[in-house]
Design an enzyme around this catalytic site. Sequence first.
Site, PDB file in Angstrom:
ATOM      1  N   GLN A  33      -4.996  -1.742   9.454  1.00  0.00           N
ATOM      2  CA  GLN A  33      -4.768  -3.055   8.975  1.00  0.00           C
ATOM      3  C   GLN A  33      -5.141  -4.426   9.814  1.00  0.00           C
ATOM      4  OE1 GLN A  33      -3.730  -3.408   5.834  1.00  0.00           O
ATOM      5  NE2 GLN A  33      -3.740  -5.827   5.801  1.00  0.00           N
TER       6      GLN A  33
ATOM      7  N   ASP B 156     -11.193   2.198   3.463  1.00  0.00           N
ATOM      8  CA  ASP B 156     -11.264   0.824   3.293  1.00  0.00           C
ATOM      9  C   ASP B 156     -13.080   0.633   2.953  1.00  0.00           C
ATOM     10  OD1 ASP B 156      -9.155  -0.794   3.343  1.00  0.00           O
ATOM     11  OD2 ASP B 156      -9.172  -0.813   5.482  1.00  0.00           O
TER      12      ASP B 156
ATOM     13  N   LYS C  53       1.010  -1.364  -0.065  1.00  0.00           N
ATOM     14  CA  LYS C  53      -0.195  -0.001   0.125  1.00  0.00           C
ATOM     15  C   LYS C  53       0.974   1.169   0.163  1.00  0.00           C
ATOM     16  CE  LYS C  53      -3.731  -2.671   2.207  1.00  0.00           C
ATOM     17  NZ  LYS C  53      -4.593  -2.866   3.305  1.00  0.00           N
TER      18      LYS C  53
HETATM   19  N1  GUN Z   1      -6.430  -7.096   5.912  1.00  0.00           N
HETATM   20  C1  GUN Z   1      -6.500  -7.828   4.704  1.00  0.00           C
HETATM   21  N2  GUN Z   1      -7.205  -7.372   3.717  1.00  0.00           N
HETATM   22  C2  GUN Z   1      -7.331  -6.209   4.251  1.00  0.00           C
HETATM   23  C3  GUN Z   1      -7.955  -4.610   3.650  1.00  0.00           C
HETATM   24  O1  GUN Z   1      -8.529  -4.681   2.711  1.00  0.00           O
HETATM   25  N3  GUN Z   1      -8.049  -3.699   4.786  1.00  0.00           N
HETATM   26  C4  GUN Z   1      -7.685  -3.898   6.117  1.00  0.00           C
HETATM   27  N4  GUN Z   1      -7.717  -2.842   6.613  1.00  0.00           N
HETATM   28  N5  GUN Z   1      -6.940  -4.925   6.501  1.00  0.00           N
HETATM   29  C5  GUN Z   1      -6.750  -5.949   5.539  1.00  0.00           C
END
Ligand code: GUN
Length: 292
Positions: free
Chosen positions: A96, A119, A52
Amino acid sequence: MQLIDGKVVSKAVKEEIAAQVRQMISEGKKRPHLAAILVGHDGGSETYVAGKVKDCEDCGFTSTLIRFENDVTEETLLAEVEKLNKNEDVDGFIVQLPLPKQISEQKIIEAIDYRKDVDGFNPVNVGRVSLGLPAFVSATPDGILELIKRYKIETAGKHVVVIGRSNIVGKPVANLLMQKGYPGNATVTVVHSFSKDIKEQCLTADIIICALGKPGFLKADMVKDGVVVIDVGTTRVPSDKTKSGFKLMGDVAFDEVAPKCSYITPVPGGVGLMTRVSLMKNTLLAGSKAIY
Ligand code: GUN
């Protein structure tokens, strides 16, 4: 059979975002700023968050990574969320997942200001998506829709079968595809572990979205000729052929299903790459205050 190439599409979308950021800068606007909270040192989460941060660089965004150790308290994490909610320089942020067991993920998600919830996990955004209102759409459903759009796949009046009813994929993608407009106007059936007629439903499907997390679940005798198959599965299985020691397996028995398809996404190289780019799309929307 045409392969739906997530690599090509995600690269194109990222380039479009970077061009829009350059335009914003030339107009004297500020760079979109994404912050990420990472708790602990889980290998998977570290990899996702590093990806990211790299995507932010590619798009011309500012990014901030905030780390906590595994023993962080819920109170401390909630205080950090509140700080980011109030920080005017941060346009959007994510926490996350998964989080350690002493912390309620739901509580954290609900504490994130929905206007910064890139998200798309906050119930306000989930609810607005299901009402067909402008909102941050979560990454995987948004990535699936982007692929459908880029390949101009018809959805109106089509029978879409979604396998899996998770909150992050099955439910929202089913919801989005039944909305008015494009991609949408589809007849959507959601099947799951309690469904008695998965094969029968799949055999009548024009589009199958496979999101149950069982490698190789969808077989050739479950699909009709000309079907569009979107494979959301990304199960890690041990492998001695890769440097990382594992390989990603989709939910579709690709080799036998692909010859029957009009379009199919590969794993890896399909939906997974799109989910990363969707977070960047949402960050751009947050930075340009296009939704809220
Ligand atoms: N863990 C796995 N995929 C994601 C996601 O798309 N967003 C977040 N915040 N955590 C994750």
